[in-house]
Design an enzyme around this catalytic site. Structure first.
Site, PDB file in Angstrom:
ATOM      1  N   LYS A   1      73.892  43.374  39.751  1.00  0.00           N
ATOM      2  CA  LYS A   1      74.142  41.959  39.453  1.00  0.00           C
ATOM      3  C   LYS A   1      73.786  41.782  37.973  1.00  0.00           C
ATOM      4  O   LYS A   1      72.696  41.324  37.622  1.00  0.00           O
ATOM      5  CB  LYS A   1      73.287  41.094  40.389  1.00  0.00           C
TER       6      LYS A   1
HETATM    7  C1  LIG Z   1      80.057  38.220  42.299  1.00  0.00           C
HETATM    8  C2  LIG Z   1      79.306  37.828  43.511  1.00  0.00           C
HETATM    9  N1  LIG Z   1      79.769  38.174  44.715  1.00  0.00           N
HETATM   10  C3  LIG Z   1      79.126  37.861  45.853  1.00  0.00           C
HETATM   11  C4  LIG Z   1      77.944  37.130  45.822  1.00  0.00           C
HETATM   12  C5  LIG Z   1      77.239  36.799  47.088  1.00  0.00           C
HETATM   13  O1  LIG Z   1      76.058  37.564  47.179  1.00  0.00           O
HETATM   14  P1  LIG Z   1      74.789  37.028  47.936  1.00  0.00           P
HETATM   15  O2  LIG Z   1      75.229  36.686  49.303  1.00  0.00           O
HETATM   16  O3  LIG Z   1      73.836  38.163  47.905  1.00  0.00           O
HETATM   17  O4  LIG Z   1      74.291  35.846  47.189  1.00  0.00           O
HETATM   18  C6  LIG Z   1      77.432  36.726  44.588  1.00  0.00           C
HETATM   19  C7  LIG Z   1      76.191  35.964  44.508  1.00  0.00           C
HETATM   20  O5  LIG Z   1      75.161  36.503  44.273  1.00  0.00           O
HETATM   21  C8  LIG Z   1      78.111  37.095  43.407  1.00  0.00           C
HETATM   22  O6  LIG Z   1      77.649  36.718  42.214  1.00  0.00           O
END
Ligand SMILES: Cc1ncc(COP(=O)(O)O)c(C=O)c1O
Length: 316
Positions: free
Chosen positions: A160
């Site tokens: 991330k």
């Molecule tokens: C690009 C992206 N995809 C998917 C998600 C969903 O991930 P999560 O459920 O861990 O928040 C996020 C958010 O964090 C994201 O930034």
């Protein structure tokens, strides 16, 4: 979305500092090159006090992001887990979004970060429904983005990384400029990937479907939670490649994410979804998810970390 609702304290490398003092130099590598990794976590108000959803899993992903980007964390994962709880307590907030960030600071001028020490910040602030009032109940209108997600082996999708969100901003800004709440992005091969900050699920003939983690999307923690809840509820599930046109023909469609939680999609490119609003399977999954995070259903997976109250908030 509006401005952040500021809270009082930010955790910075072991200390609580006032919100306004959490600064980095303009020449830090985080500012110059987007060299930082972060997490987005929700803390929910429950009958037993504030509880952070899947905190250890988020911090594990934060440390995985550091590993991928060769960043040496100065603190242990346990320290960061404890600091998140302590920060929520210190700010006396019951329900909030928590944003730990590990960044490369000031020092190096080029690509090699050896002279730029890492700095770790944790912020938290109150945050409501991400995709707007009524989104969770009524669903949102989305489009397919003209921007694709980065190809595998370009930007590592399991990290991330802050810089990756330049792509996410392009996707989101274009969608909003065209009157949509959000967009679904395709991967470089033209198959469905994910939203700008959400994973995507379909319900097709009673089967829950989502694209596999193919190196173009984040391994969402809400995604994993929904897959687990589907198993609990006996809803059949499969990971499959999804062609764009299936977005128009499927029965139900929804986003998952820490910010978006479980948000139904009611139209794609102005074509209404068959379920015409929140569909029955989406509703079941959303309800169980919301009940668990708000402490209304038993936490059978051990997903909630209670915040120990030491401040005046405990007597409110
Ligand atoms: C690009 C992206 N995809 C998917 C998600 C969903 O991930 P999560 O459920 O861990 O928040 C996020 C958010 O964090 C994201 O930034």
């Amino acid at each position: 979305m509006g401005r952040i609702a500021e809270s009082e304290w930010i955790w910075k490398d072991g200390e609580f500092i006032p919100w306004a003092d959490a600064q980095v130099h303009v020449l830090s590598l985080a500012v110059q090159f987007g060299s930082s990794v972060f997490e987005g976590i929700r803390c929910y108000d429950t009958p037993d006090g504030p509880a952070i959803f899947r905190l250890q899993d988020h911090i594990r992903r934060l440390f995985d992001s550091c590993r991928i980007y060769r960043m040496e964390p100065v603190h242990s994962a346990d320290d960061i887990v404890r600091a998140c709880g302590a920060l929520v307590d210190r700010n006396e907030i019951d329900s909030c979004y928590i944003r730990p960030t590990v960044l490369r600071g000031y020092g190096s001028a080029g690509m090699l970060p050896d002279a730029s020490p890492t700095e770790t910040f944790i912020c938290c602030w109150p945050w409501g429904t991400y995709l707007g009032d009524g989104a969770l109940e009524k669903g949102v209108d989305v489009c397919v983005s003209t921007w694709a997600r980065p190809a595998p082996n370009t930007f590592p999708s399991f990290a991330k990384g802050a810089g990756h969100y330049n792509n996410a901003q392009l996707i989101k800004m274009e969608a909003v400029a065209n009157g949509f709440a959000e967009a679904i992005a395709l991967g470089p091969g033209g198959l469905v990937s994910e939203g700008s900050g959400q994973n995507l699920f379909l319900v097709h003939n009673g089967v829950l479907l989502t694209p596999p983690l193919d190196g173009t999307s984040l391994a969402g923690i809400t995604r994993a939670s929904i897959i687990a809840i589907a198993a609990d509820l006996g809803i059949p599930f499969r990971e499959v490649m999804i062609p764009r046109e299936m977005l128009y023909t499927t029965d139900e469609l929804f986003f998952t994410g820490t910010a978006a939680e479980v948000t139904p999609i009611r139209s794609v490119d102005r074509i209404p979804i068959r379920s015409n609003g929140i569909g029955p399977v989406t509703e079941k999954l959303q309800k169980r998810f919301m009940d668990v995070v708000h402490g209304r259903s038993p936490d059978t997976h051990g997903w909630l970390t209670r915040v120990a109250r030491t401040t005046a908030a405990s007597t409110r």
